[in-house]
Design an enzyme around this catalytic site. Structure first.
Site, PDB file in Angstrom:
ATOM      1  CG  ASP A 144     -54.163  31.262 -17.771  1.00  0.00           C
ATOM      2  OD1 ASP A 144     -54.428  32.231 -17.037  1.00  0.00           O
ATOM      3  OD2 ASP A 144     -53.154  30.553 -17.620  1.00  0.00           O
ATOM      4  CD  GLU A 152     -48.506  34.850 -13.631  1.00  0.00           C
ATOM      5  OE1 GLU A 152     -47.481  34.195 -13.887  1.00  0.00           O
ATOM      6  OE2 GLU A 152     -49.378  34.455 -12.855  1.00  0.00           O
TER       7      GLU A 152
END
Ligand SMILES: *[C@@H]1O[C@H](CO)[C@@H](O)[C@H](O)[C@H]1NC(C)=O
Ligand SMILES: *[C@@H]1O[C@H](CO)[C@@H](O)[C@H](O)[C@H]1NC(C)=O
Ligand SMILES: *[C@@H]1O[C@H](CO)[C@@H](O)[C@H](O)[C@H]1NC(C)=O
Ligand SMILES: *[C@@H]1O[C@H](CO)[C@@H](O)[C@H](O)[C@H]1NC(C)=O
Ligand SMILES: *[C@@H]1O[C@H](CO)[C@@H](O)[C@H](O)[C@H]1NC(C)=O
Ligand SMILES: *[C@@H]1O[C@H](CO)[C@@H](O)[C@H](O)[C@H]1NC(C)=O
Ligand SMILES: *[C@@H]1O[C@H](CO)[C@@H](O)[C@H](O)[C@H]1NC(C)=O
Ligand SMILES: *[C@@H]1O[C@H](CO)[C@@H](O)[C@H](O)[C@H]1NC(C)=O
Length: 384
Positions: free
Chosen positions: A53, A232
């Site tokens: 991420d 997401e």
């Protein structure tokens, strides 16, 4: 970042009967059943840093990279391909938010506004919607920044206001940020499995939700008909009059078993002239009806499950940059194996397309490098 609810993990096991052992015990030919070998998408430019991420902010000649990890590690480099130097962490201890996994936030998004850097971070746990989004700030970004942790903006599962709609049905992870180009109003986007991705206005100090007892929330993405809703890792960018709602779709992590080919992470996008939507994909399907144009996905039998993305806006060099993490099938499949990759973006009829190679023109348009030249460039970059 991500977590499958238990039923999703079970269904993946059921639909993947051929893939049972761990990656280390399988040969490449067995694994090729699950790897996409397409050469339709370009390989990444390699960031040469491990990052899950990743989040990147360009500031005073450096790319600052924030990533999930203990206290939110910060690295910086003058080149997106490195070399990277560690310049500390955002938090100097556990988050002040009273919830689980306080020492190891996920999925930071750092923005600059009005003399201050705001780092929005996630506290959660795989498979749980007991989560929170917090924020920390500093007024100087460099080798010795001092950050202040302001705690939570949103709780889901438990905690302050977690009973308020839509916090009572969503998962407070993977924050992203956008400011309306005309009104100057800023918004926080968040979410994952459990009703997918949402948006609320931020208060002017950017440290809290505006009107938190009755937030003016809109939903950005949703898959109506399937039990599994793997969307997401939202990001929002702005380019020539359109807001682009980006997200990761599919299984992110925990590849001890592999899903069927195409069910792993990939990067999708939709666009709208209104920051609040509704967003549609290239085919005109609303993101609220399961739409999303695939911009980047597994390729060449090498790049697996790219996601956790962000977009660096064009600077003097003229092109937006899509960056993300991916797994290299010859390296491994743990979260800690995720590497930074990036590609310049071209816009075709207003739709972003990843570009092969590292070349751009100074005039601001992409110089698409022929594949033979890209190959030689890659050889020079990575093997000499
Ligand atoms: C960035 O690094 C790559 C790979 O080492 C190199 O090819 C490229 O020239 C560098 N770019 C700049 C602007 O230094
Ligand atoms: C979160 O905390 C749980 C224990 O409460 C631990 O088992 C798990 O590994 C932690 N997850 C992460 C991502 O740190
Ligand atoms: C910008 O920062 C200054 C100094 O901290 C503050 O006085 C001002 O209110 C801020 N403006 C906005 C719009 O937040
Ligand atoms: C809830 O809000 C109160 C008052 O603002 C604060 O003292 C408390 O720490 C908060 N609880 C959590 C779990 O953040
Ligand atoms: C969430 O809150 C809304 C508004 O109060 C309510 O109608 C809804 O039933 C709640 N949902 C759950 C799952 O608690
Ligand atoms: C808003 O976006 C338009 C179109 O990209 C641009 O021309 C304009 O300068 C922007 N305005 C602001 C205040 O950023
Ligand atoms: C633009 O390119 C120049 C030279 O290639 C490089 O020094 C600079 O860091 C680049 N800036 C960005 C924001 O990519
Ligand atoms: C994948 O890893 C191999 C072995 O380390 C390396 O040679 C190759 O360049 C990597 N490719 C990508 C796209 O990361």
């Amino acid at each position: 970042m991500m977590h499958f609810p238990t039923y999703a993990s079970l269904s993946l096991l059921l639909i993947s009967p051929l893939i049972s052992a761990t990656p280390a015990s399988q040969s490449i030919s067995q694994l090729s059943q699950v790897y996409d070998t397409t050469d339709r998408l370009p390989l990444p430019n390699q960031g040469n840093i491990v990052a899950h991420d990743p989040n990147i902010l360009f500031w005073e000649d450096y790319y600052y990279l924030f990533k999930g990890g203990v206290h939110i590690p910060i690295n910086r480099a003058k080149n997106l391909s490195g070399p990277w130097e560690s310049v500390g962490t955002v938090l100097d201890g556990p988050s002040i938010i009273d919830t689980q996994n306080r020492t190891r936030p996920w999925a930071p998004t750092t923005i600059y506004a009005n003399g201050t850097f705001y780092c929005y971070y996630t506290l959660s746990e795989h498979g749980s919607r007991t989560s929170a989004i917090g924020v920390a700030t500093t007024t100087s970004l460099g080798t010795s920044s001092t950050w202040v942790d302001h705690g939570a903006l949103i709780h889901t599962g438990k905690g302050n206001r977690s009973e308020i709609w839509p916090f009572n049905i969503t998962n407070a992870i993977d924050a992203s940020f956008i400011t309306d180009n005309v009104t100057g109003q800023s918004y926080l986007n968040w979410g994952s499995f459990w009703h997918d991705i949402w948006q609320v206005p931020l208060s002017d100090d950017l440290l809290s939700i505006k009107n938190p007892e009755a937030p003016d929330a809109v939903q950005l993405t949703f898959i109506p008909d399937q039990k599994k809703k793997p969307e997401e890792g939202s990001w929002m960018s702005f380019h020539e009059g359109y807001y682009y709602a980006w997200f990761s779709h599919g299984k992110c992590c925990k590849f001890k078993t592999f899903p069927a080919r195409g069910e792993e992470y990939e990067i999708r996008v939709g666009r709208s002239e209104n920051v609040r939507g509704s967003f549609v994909d290239k085919d005109g399907t609303k993101l609220l009806d399961g739409g999303g144009t695939i911009v980047y996905a597994s390729n060449h039998g090498v790049v697996y499950a790219p996601g956790g993305l962000g977009v660096l806006p064009a600077s003097g060099n003229g092109s937006d940059i899509l960056y993300y993490h991916y797994l290299n099938t010859s390296i491994g499949f743990a979260d800690e194996d995720a590497h930074l990759g990036w590609n310049y973006l071209n816009y075709e009829d207003g739709w972003p397309v990843v570009v092969d190679g590292v070349g751009t023109t100074s005039a601001g348009s992409i110089l698409a490098i022929p594949s033979w030249l890209a190959f030689i460039t890659a050889m020079c970059m990575f093997h000499l």
